[in-house]
Design an enzyme around this catalytic site. Structure first.
Site, PDB file in Angstrom:
ATOM      1  N   ARG A  48       0.824  -1.217   0.000  1.00 38.35           N
ATOM      2  CA  ARG A  48       0.000   0.000   0.000  1.00 38.35           C
ATOM      3  C   ARG A  48       0.857   1.266   0.000  1.00 38.35           C
ATOM      4  NH1 ARG A  48      -4.078   1.756   4.775  1.00 38.35           N
ATOM      5  NH2 ARG A  48      -5.513   3.082   3.582  1.00 38.35           N
ATOM      6  N   HIS A  52       0.358   5.316  -1.540  1.00 37.15           N
ATOM      7  CA  HIS A  52       0.321   6.500  -0.681  1.00 37.15           C
ATOM      8  C   HIS A  52       1.593   7.334  -0.795  1.00 37.15           C
ATOM      9  CE1 HIS A  52      -3.374   5.472   1.906  1.00 37.15           C
ATOM     10  NE2 HIS A  52      -3.364   4.680   0.853  1.00 37.15           N
ATOM     11  N   ASN A  80      -4.162   8.184   6.436  1.00 37.40           N
ATOM     12  CA  ASN A  80      -3.085   7.292   6.889  1.00 37.40           C
ATOM     13  C   ASN A  80      -3.128   6.956   8.375  1.00 37.40           C
ATOM     14  OD1 ASN A  80      -2.156   7.345   4.282  1.00 37.40           O
ATOM     15  ND2 ASN A  80      -0.427   8.717   4.676  1.00 37.40           N
ATOM     16  N   HIS A 179      -6.662  -4.501  -3.510  1.00 37.56           N
ATOM     17  CA  HIS A 179      -7.493  -4.857  -2.358  1.00 37.56           C
ATOM     18  C   HIS A 179      -7.801  -6.350  -2.319  1.00 37.56           C
ATOM     19  CE1 HIS A 179      -8.907  -0.393  -1.898  1.00 37.56           C
ATOM     20  NE2 HIS A 179      -7.644  -0.567  -1.584  1.00 37.56           N
TER      21      HIS A 179
HETATM   22  C1  HEM Z   1      -8.796   3.467  -5.900  1.00 37.86           C
HETATM   23  C2  HEM Z   1      -8.754   4.177  -4.803  1.00 37.86           C
HETATM   24  C3  HEM Z   1      -8.449   3.590  -3.443  1.00 37.86           C
HETATM   25  C4  HEM Z   1      -9.150   3.809  -2.303  1.00 37.86           C
HETATM   26  C5  HEM Z   1     -10.380   4.692  -2.157  1.00 37.86           C
HETATM   27  C6  HEM Z   1      -8.526   3.034  -1.266  1.00 37.86           C
HETATM   28  C7  HEM Z   1      -8.939   2.998   0.058  1.00 37.86           C
HETATM   29  C8  HEM Z   1      -8.497   2.101   0.991  1.00 37.86           C
HETATM   30  C9  HEM Z   1      -9.037   1.968   2.318  1.00 37.86           C
HETATM   31  C10 HEM Z   1     -10.151   2.838   2.906  1.00 37.86           C
HETATM   32  C11 HEM Z   1      -8.387   0.941   2.927  1.00 37.86           C
HETATM   33  C12 HEM Z   1      -8.635   0.410   4.332  1.00 37.86           C
HETATM   34  C13 HEM Z   1      -8.107   1.363   5.354  1.00 37.86           C
HETATM   35  C14 HEM Z   1      -8.475   0.986   6.770  1.00 37.86           C
HETATM   36  O1  HEM Z   1      -9.654   0.775   7.065  1.00 37.86           O
HETATM   37  O2  HEM Z   1      -7.560   0.951   7.608  1.00 37.86           O
HETATM   38  C15 HEM Z   1      -7.418   0.428   1.992  1.00 37.86           C
HETATM   39  C16 HEM Z   1      -6.564  -0.622   2.238  1.00 37.86           C
HETATM   40  C17 HEM Z   1      -5.597  -1.048   1.354  1.00 37.86           C
HETATM   41  N1  HEM Z   1      -5.273  -0.460   0.153  1.00 37.86           N
HETATM   42 FE1  HEM Z   1      -6.370   0.920  -0.834  1.00 37.86          FE
HETATM   43  N2  HEM Z   1      -7.463   2.360  -1.795  1.00 37.86           N
HETATM   44  C18 HEM Z   1      -7.366   2.674  -3.122  1.00 37.86           C
HETATM   45  C19 HEM Z   1      -6.381   2.237  -3.993  1.00 37.86           C
HETATM   46  C20 HEM Z   1      -5.310   1.444  -3.636  1.00 37.86           C
HETATM   47  C21 HEM Z   1      -4.152   1.198  -4.452  1.00 37.86           C
HETATM   48  C22 HEM Z   1      -3.924   1.815  -5.832  1.00 37.86           C
HETATM   49  C23 HEM Z   1      -3.347   0.352  -3.748  1.00 37.86           C
HETATM   50  C24 HEM Z   1      -2.006  -0.243  -4.106  1.00 37.86           C
HETATM   51  C25 HEM Z   1      -1.461  -0.205  -5.289  1.00 37.86           C
HETATM   52  C26 HEM Z   1      -4.020   0.055  -2.507  1.00 37.86           C
HETATM   53  C27 HEM Z   1      -3.578  -0.854  -1.561  1.00 37.86           C
HETATM   54  C28 HEM Z   1      -4.239  -1.156  -0.396  1.00 37.86           C
HETATM   55  C29 HEM Z   1      -3.892  -2.281   0.456  1.00 37.86           C
HETATM   56  C30 HEM Z   1      -2.836  -3.343   0.167  1.00 37.86           C
HETATM   57  C31 HEM Z   1      -4.734  -2.209   1.572  1.00 37.86           C
HETATM   58  C32 HEM Z   1      -4.716  -3.141   2.789  1.00 37.86           C
HETATM   59  C33 HEM Z   1      -3.598  -2.713   3.706  1.00 37.86           C
HETATM   60  C34 HEM Z   1      -3.406  -3.516   4.971  1.00 37.86           C
HETATM   61  O3  HEM Z   1      -3.921  -4.620   5.126  1.00 37.86           O
HETATM   62  O4  HEM Z   1      -2.689  -3.000   5.846  1.00 37.86           O
HETATM   63  N3  HEM Z   1      -5.195   0.759  -2.464  1.00 37.86           N
HETATM   64  N4  HEM Z   1      -7.490   1.161   0.822  1.00 37.86           N
END
Ligand code: HEM
Ligand SMILES: *[C@@H]1O[C@H](CO)[C@@H](O)[C@H](O)[C@H]1NC(C)=O
Ligand SMILES: *[C@@H]1O[C@H](CO)[C@@H](O)[C@H](O)[C@H]1NC(C)=O
Ligand SMILES: *[C@@H]1O[C@H](CO)[C@@H](O)[C@H](O)[C@H]1NC(C)=O
Ligand SMILES: *[C@@H]1O[C@H](CO)[C@@H](O)[C@H](O)[C@H]1NC(C)=O
Ligand SMILES: *[C@@H]1O[C@H](CO)[C@@H](O)[C@H](O)[C@H]1NC(C)=O
Length: 312
Positions: A48, A52, A80, A179
């Site tokens: 992730r 970011h 974050n 995701h």
């Molecule tokens: C398209 C728009 C995106 C939105 C709105 C978004 C939003 C989010 C949100 C809200 C979470 C959960 C946060 C939480 O509740 O703690 C999340 C988790 C995550 N996102 Fe995204 N995200 C997006 C795109 C991306 C992209 C482009 C990547 C990587 C290339 C990514 C990788 C991840 C990963 C791997 C997690 C899980 C992290 C963990 O388990 O610690 N996301 N994202």
């Protein structure tokens, strides 16, 4: 907001550390492999960072900087705080690299290599990474707040946002497939469950049995730090995420909106039916994301959390 980017092709190249640190890529992969055995989720958390970091003034390791008395960093920005995690994994990789080849491999490049390895180690595609990035001398909490998308955004808004980085709707849908790995907090779904867009009702896009399951996991007024996978197989990088969107079992509003919206639905269907299409598009998207460079002066940080020299 700054969208000045250098031309990636002039600066970045595969095998950039071939002479100065020939083992760089294998050291990163080995650290990621060990990390995954210790805590499976952490490789997703590290992946992730690429998103970011690169969306906020380019891929420059700015997301890794701790706050200082004179600088509010990105770690505590609204998207974050309490959510980005596993910074210690990058610290461990950096330590191993500093032992092998001091002051050579940037933190920004560590994020790029480690993200590639996170995906490959969990069953996803492998791609060649271009390297040679420099680490920023500063970070911007405000830019992180302004740019990193909230899960309340719909597909149209996400298309517009990604377009500003020359990423297409197809890139955006494929990159959302990240995701497939990792977990999200109840915090990120409670509005969707109980008060979608201030309606006092749940989002009608939920498949009812899935919604029922989530209301048990995330009761109204409950602990919002409890987490859930964003697809049914959160430890495996696969196209299950897209299959779940088709059956309306997407976790985030932003995820499900990719299937709800006619602008992106065909890509969701394509990726749900053909994993190879997803893998190819994902690898391409990650390379484009990694090509977003900062034009500000940089350095190779010795510790990813602090700059070597004072930013002027
Ligand atoms: C398209 C728009 C995106 C939105 C709105 C978004 C939003 C989010 C949100 C809200 C979470 C959960 C946060 C939480 O509740 O703690 C999340 C988790 C995550 N996102 Fe995204 N995200 C997006 C795109 C991306 C992209 C482009 C990547 C990587 C290339 C990514 C990788 C991840 C990963 C791997 C997690 C899980 C992290 C963990 O388990 O610690 N996301 N994202
Ligand atoms: C949830 O996590 C945040 C920080 O990550 C913490 O401040 C808060 O106290 C936690 N809430 C509960 C109920 O544990
Ligand atoms: C998407 O969100 C934007 C901004 O909030 C809004 O103007 C637009 O109507 C929404 N589109 C759909 C299809 O809901
Ligand atoms: C997007 O592409 C245009 C034209 O090639 C270029 O001028 C611009 O700097 C690029 N923007 C980003 C954020 O890479
Ligand atoms: C739902 O959201 C709206 C708008 O944000 C807010 O005014 C309202 O108080 C919320 N309702 C509940 C039950 O939380
Ligand atoms: C899936 O996509 C790949 C890459 O485009 C293609 O070669 C393959 O034939 C497709 N598989 C099916 C079953 O359509």
């Amino acid at each position: 907001m700054l969208f000045l980017t250098a031309v990636a092709g002039d600066i970045l190249q595969p095998g950039f550390y071939g002479n100065t640190c020939p083992k760089a890529e294998s050291i990163v992969r080995e650290e990621m492999r060990k990390t995954m055995l210790k805590e499976a989720r952490s490789v997703a958390s590290v992946m992730r960072f690429q998103f970011h970091d690169c969306f906020v003034n380019g891929c420059d390791g700015s997301v890794l900087l701790d706050d200082t008395p004179t600088m509010l960093g990105e770690k505590l920005s609204l998207p974050n705080i309490g959510s980005l995690r596993s910074f210690e994994v990058v610290d461990n990789i950096k330590e191993a690299l500093e032992k092998a080849c001091p002051a050579t491999v940037s933190c920004a490049d560590i994020i790029i290599m480690a993200s590639r390895d996170a995906v490959a180690l969990t069953g996803g595609p492998y791609w060649e990474v271009k390297l040679g990035r420099k680490d920023s001398l500063t970070a911007s909490q405000k830019d992180s707040d302004d740019i990193i998308p909230s899960s309340t955004l719909n597909a149209t808004s996400l298309i517009d946002l990604f377009k500003r980085f020359n990423l297409t709707a197809k890139d955006m849908v494929a990159l959302s497939g990240s995701h497939s790995l990792g977990e999200a907090r109840c915090f990120s779904v409670t509005d969707r469950l109980y008060n979608q867009s201030g309606s006092g009702k749940s989002d009608p896009a939920f498949e009812p049995i899935y919604r029922e399951k989530l209301t048990k996991l995330c009761p109204s007024g409950g602990d919002e730090n409890v987490t859930s996978g964003m697809d049914a197989t959160p430890r495996v990088f696969d196209n299950r995420y897209f299959k779940d969107l088709v059956s309306r079992r997407g976790f985030l509003f932003s995820d499900q909106s990719l299937f709800t919206s006619p602008e992106t639905r065909e890509y969701v269907k394509l990726f749900s039916e053909n994993q190879t299409e997803f893998f190819n598009a994902f690898a391409e998207g990650m390379v484009k994301l990694g090509d977003l460079l900062s034009t500000k002066p940089g350095e190779v940080r010795l510790n990813c959390r602090v700059v070597n020299q004072k930013a002027s």
